[in-house]
Motif scaffolding. Structure first.
Motif, PDB file in Angstrom:
ATOM      1  N   PRO A  46      66.387  80.288  17.761  1.00 47.42           N
ATOM      2  CA  PRO A  46      67.129  80.927  18.847  1.00 47.42           C
ATOM      3  C   PRO A  46      68.595  81.189  18.508  1.00 47.42           C
ATOM      4  CG  PRO A  46      65.942  78.975  19.631  1.00 47.42           C
ATOM      5  CD  PRO A  46      65.934  78.935  18.142  1.00 47.42           C
ATOM      6  N   TRP A  47      69.089  80.593  17.399  1.00 50.56           N
ATOM      7  CA  TRP A  47      70.515  80.683  17.086  1.00 50.56           C
ATOM      8  C   TRP A  47      70.777  81.785  16.057  1.00 50.56           C
ATOM      9  CZ3 TRP A  47      67.666  76.138  16.954  1.00 50.56           C
ATOM     10  CH2 TRP A  47      67.814  75.344  18.105  1.00 50.56           C
ATOM     11  N   GLN A  48      71.988  82.309  16.107  1.00 48.62           N
ATOM     12  CA  GLN A  48      72.312  83.476  15.299  1.00 48.62           C
ATOM     13  C   GLN A  48      72.897  83.079  13.940  1.00 48.62           C
ATOM     14  OE1 GLN A  48      74.753  86.243  17.376  1.00 48.62           O
ATOM     15  NE2 GLN A  48      74.259  87.957  16.033  1.00 48.62           N
ATOM     16  N   TYR A  49      72.025  82.514  13.114  1.00 46.87           N
ATOM     17  CA  TYR A  49      72.439  82.272  11.730  1.00 46.87           C
ATOM     18  C   TYR A  49      71.210  82.421  10.834  1.00 46.87           C
ATOM     19  CZ  TYR A  49      70.901  77.510  12.951  1.00 46.87           C
ATOM     20  OH  TYR A  49      70.202  76.418  13.406  1.00 46.87           O
ATOM     21  N   SER A  50      71.468  82.601   9.566  1.00 49.36           N
ATOM     22  CA  SER A  50      70.407  82.877   8.604  1.00 49.36           C
ATOM     23  C   SER A  50      69.460  81.688   8.464  1.00 49.36           C
ATOM     24  CB  SER A  50      71.015  83.215   7.239  1.00 49.36           C
ATOM     25  OG  SER A  50      70.015  83.239   6.242  1.00 49.36           O
ATOM     26  N   GLN A  51      68.200  82.022   8.159  1.00 51.98           N
ATOM     27  CA  GLN A  51      67.219  80.954   7.923  1.00 51.98           C
ATOM     28  C   GLN A  51      67.613  80.096   6.724  1.00 51.98           C
ATOM     29  OE1 GLN A  51      63.006  81.804   8.214  1.00 51.98           O
ATOM     30  NE2 GLN A  51      63.435  83.848   9.031  1.00 51.98           N
ATOM     31  N   MET A  52      68.353  80.688   5.796  1.00 52.38           N
ATOM     32  CA  MET A  52      68.776  79.945   4.601  1.00 52.38           C
ATOM     33  C   MET A  52      69.728  78.812   4.969  1.00 52.38           C
ATOM     34  SD  MET A  52      67.133  81.467   2.213  1.00 52.38           S
ATOM     35  CE  MET A  52      67.951  80.775   0.792  1.00 52.38           C
TER      36      MET A  52
END
Length: 438
Positions: free
Chosen positions: A424-430
């Motif tokens: 749900p958060w706006q950051y890369s899966q990496m």
């Protein structure tokens, strides 16, 4: 022939009253069946237990002791006292007078009527307290925005009905000279009888017969008033608790149409662009969610008719308590009002619904109300007859999201993040495991 005129007149009133009631019941069933089909016949022993415990035993009413006990008094008293209606019907049709008294004997008959008289006084006391709480104490849940106008009048009308019917029953007994002389069952009416000491026997007979006629006519009017009143729950509480959702609260249903779409997407041999074979009817895709009452299932529509407008759901709703526009009670009242409007449309158009340019969404229930819900199930938990406002809210939300892509911005951002980032958060899966290095 002249002596049979009252009996014929009584039969006419009885047939007309019951006939009109049956007509309304058929209309009620027709309206409920406008909803989509749903199977609620599983786990029957548990369903019978719920109906006995909640509808018959009033189990959830007493979670609020004062109103719960008073309601049980009115419920038990009113139901038992109206057993005497059977005797009234026989007397009215055949011209007899207290036909059960010689058949049962003064002992049994006196015990029954005496019990009814005590219950009638208890009902009167309970109804007066209800009226005081509603109109003088002005309990907040009875004075919400949706309780103005007809809902407010309806709540009082039913109380006046009960006062009049119970009073007529006692006056009828108090002015029945043979009944008073027998001294069997006049536990309360013996104290009312002295009020009429100055009346002649003929006047007493006239008062008694007038009270008798008004009592039975009042019961028939009350019976037919139920369809137009929140007190329809007297009849519908039993099937409503039987067919209630038995799944754990918080477990939402999957849309079959969505499940089928996903299965097709996961089937490598499926062709999503395949055209129907020649001669085959092309299926109209099922609507996702609900925008009008006919998109809801029949249990949800029965819920709407069963709503008692007691406001326990709204008074427990955290969204409502924090000043949000949402009122679960209003959701049910709006659903019932729209369903009634659809039913009248069908009646006016020879059994066929003609579009009136209106729907439950927007015309009755606003989007602000729907998105204010926290889906906590407090309203479902509090309802004394197992009504589920949350299921209607969630179905209408589904329509907004899946048919109109009209979710709030915050929800759209969350779903976009899940689609793109798997969270749900706006950051890369990496970067998902960076927290462990801190």
């Amino acid at each position: 022939m002249e002596k049979y005129v009252p009996n014929i007149f009584f039969a006419f009133i009885l047939i007309a009253g019951i006939g009109y009631f049956v007509t309304n019941v058929r209309k009620l069933i027709r309206n409920i069946k406008l909803g989509k089909d749903i199977d609620r016949t599983d786990r029957k022993p548990e369903r019978w237990k719920n109906m006995a415990k909640i509808a018959l035993g009033q189990y959830k009413m007493v979670t609020r002791p004062l109103s719960g006990v008073l309601h049980i008094v009115v419920y038990v008293g009113f139901i038992l006292i109206n057993i005497e209606v059977l005797e009234i019907v026989i007397d009215g049709l055949f011209g007899t007078h207290r036909v059960f008294q010689p058949a049962l004997g003064n002992g049994i008959y006196g015990f029954l009527i005496g019990t009814f008289e005590i219950l009638s006084v208890l009902v009167l006391v309970a109804v007066i307290i209800f009226w005081f709480r509603r109109n003088i104490e002005r309990i907040k849940r009875f004075w919400s925005a949706e309780m103005k106008g007809w809902p407010k009048r309806d709540g009082n009308i039913i109380l006046y009905f009960e006062v009049v019917l119970m009073s007529l029953f006692l006056i009828m007994n108090a002015t029945d000279v043979p009944f008073q002389e027998a001294g069997a069952g006049n536990i309360i009416s013996q104290f009312i009888a002295p009020w009429f000491n100055d009346f002649s026997l003929e006047s007493l007979h006239t008062i008694e017969k007038t009270a008798w006629w008004l009592h039975i006519v009042g019961i028939l009017i009350f019976l037919n008033y139920l369809y137009y009143s929140k007190h329809l729950h007297i009849l519908l509480a039993f099937p409503n608790t039987f067919f209630a959702n038995l799944k754990p609260k918080g477990e939402f249903t999957n849309l079959e149409s969505v499940t089928n779409e996903v299965k097709m997407m996961m089937d490598p041999s499926a062709d999503p662009y395949a055209m129907p074979e020649d001669g085959a009817d092309e299926e109209v895709p099922e609507k996702f969610g609900a925008s009008d009452v006919t998109d809801l299932n029949w249990v949800q529509l029965m819920n709407a008719y069963t709503c008692t407008e007691c406001g326990r759901c709204t008074s427990s709703c955290p969204a409502n308590l924090t000043g949000k526009k949402l009122s679960p009670r209003k959701i049910m009242m709006d659903t019932r009002d729209r369903l009634e409007e659809v039913g009248k449309n069908i009646d006016a158009n020879d059994g066929v619904f003609k579009s009136d340019g209106k729907q439950l969404l927007d015309d009755y229930i606003t989007r602000e109300e729907l998105w204010a819900c926290t889906s906590c199930n407090a309203c479902v938990q509090e309802c004394p007859v197992n009504i589920d406002p949350l299921s209607i809210i969630m179905d209408m939300r589904r329509y907004l999201v899946m048919e109109e892509s009209a979710a709030p911005q915050e929800l759209n951002m969350m779903m976009t993040n899940i689609e793109n980032n798997g969270a749900p958060w706006q950051y890369s899966q990496m970067d998902r495991l960076n927290w462990k290095d801190e």
